[in-house]
Write an enzyme that holds these catalytic residues in place. Structure first.
Site, PDB file in Angstrom:
ATOM      1  N   PHE A 115       0.814  -1.210   0.000  1.00  0.00           N
ATOM      2  CA  PHE A 115       0.000   0.000   0.000  1.00  0.00           C
ATOM      3  C   PHE A 115       0.849   1.262   0.000  1.00  0.00           C
ATOM      4  O   PHE A 115       0.463   2.289  -0.544  1.00  0.00           O
ATOM      5  CB  PHE A 115      -0.961   0.004   1.198  1.00  0.00           C
ATOM      6  CG  PHE A 115      -0.278   0.216   2.522  1.00  0.00           C
ATOM      7  CD1 PHE A 115      -0.143   1.486   3.047  1.00  0.00           C
ATOM      8  CD2 PHE A 115       0.231  -0.859   3.228  1.00  0.00           C
ATOM      9  CE1 PHE A 115       0.491   1.689   4.265  1.00  0.00           C
ATOM     10  CE2 PHE A 115       0.874  -0.672   4.443  1.00  0.00           C
ATOM     11  CZ  PHE A 115       1.002   0.608   4.969  1.00  0.00           C
ATOM     12  N   LYS A 116       2.037   1.186   0.590  1.00  0.00           N
ATOM     13  CA  LYS A 116       2.900   2.364   0.691  1.00  0.00           C
ATOM     14  C   LYS A 116       3.337   2.899  -0.667  1.00  0.00           C
ATOM     15  O   LYS A 116       3.698   4.062  -0.794  1.00  0.00           O
ATOM     16  CB  LYS A 116       4.118   2.060   1.555  1.00  0.00           C
ATOM     17  CG  LYS A 116       5.030   0.995   0.959  1.00  0.00           C
ATOM     18  CD  LYS A 116       6.187   0.679   1.877  1.00  0.00           C
ATOM     19  CE  LYS A 116       7.004  -0.467   1.377  1.00  0.00           C
ATOM     20  NZ  LYS A 116       7.545  -0.359   0.055  1.00  0.00           N
ATOM     21  N   ASP A 117       3.282   2.071  -1.700  1.00  0.00           N
ATOM     22  CA  ASP A 117       3.664   2.519  -3.036  1.00  0.00           C
ATOM     23  C   ASP A 117       2.816   3.704  -3.510  1.00  0.00           C
ATOM     24  O   ASP A 117       3.292   4.544  -4.267  1.00  0.00           O
ATOM     25  CB  ASP A 117       3.531   1.393  -4.069  1.00  0.00           C
ATOM     26  CG  ASP A 117       4.588   0.327  -3.911  1.00  0.00           C
ATOM     27  OD1 ASP A 117       5.688   0.638  -3.420  1.00  0.00           O
ATOM     28  OD2 ASP A 117       4.309  -0.829  -4.293  1.00  0.00           O
TER      29      ASP A 117
END
Length: 114
Positions: free
Chosen positions: A102-104
């Site tokens: 998700f951090k992308d």
């Protein structure tokens, strides 16, 4: 303490180790949700971010380029597609970035600022 967008990005956290918030929340154009409905992830990101990042810090054409580069390596053309599971439940898929995390969604943009 007030600071510009670039300084906030470089500092990372507020002096109290918490999150930074804008000193001014911009007004979006009247009817923005309707006007923006159907935009690609990249175009919507640009329409929102340009209100928070002054042109004096990142020119709009450069901001658009940074956003386009940031999301060009995602495996889904929708970047974060919404999948309907049933009539009352949908999920937002945040794992289509280069590292499957998700951090992308945030960090691909942040990395392209430098």
């Amino acid at each position: 303490e007030e600071m510009g967008f670039g300084d906030a990005v470089l500092q990372g956290l507020a002096s109290d180790r918490g999150l930074m918030v804008p000193t001014h929340i911009p007004q979006f154009p009247k009817g923005a949700p309707e006007m923006w409905r159907g935009l690609s992830f990249q175009d919507l990101a640009f329409e929102v971010m340009k209100h928070f990042i002054p042109d004096s810090e990142i020119a709009e054409k450069d901001l658009k380029d940074i956003i386009d580069r940031s999301y060009s390596k995602f495996r889904s053309p929708q970047i974060t597609p919404v999948t309907k599971l049933d009539e009352s439940l949908s999920i937002l898929e945040l794992y289509h970035g280069p590292t499957f995390a998700f951090k992308d969604v945030a960090l691909q943009f942040l990395g392209n600022l430098f």
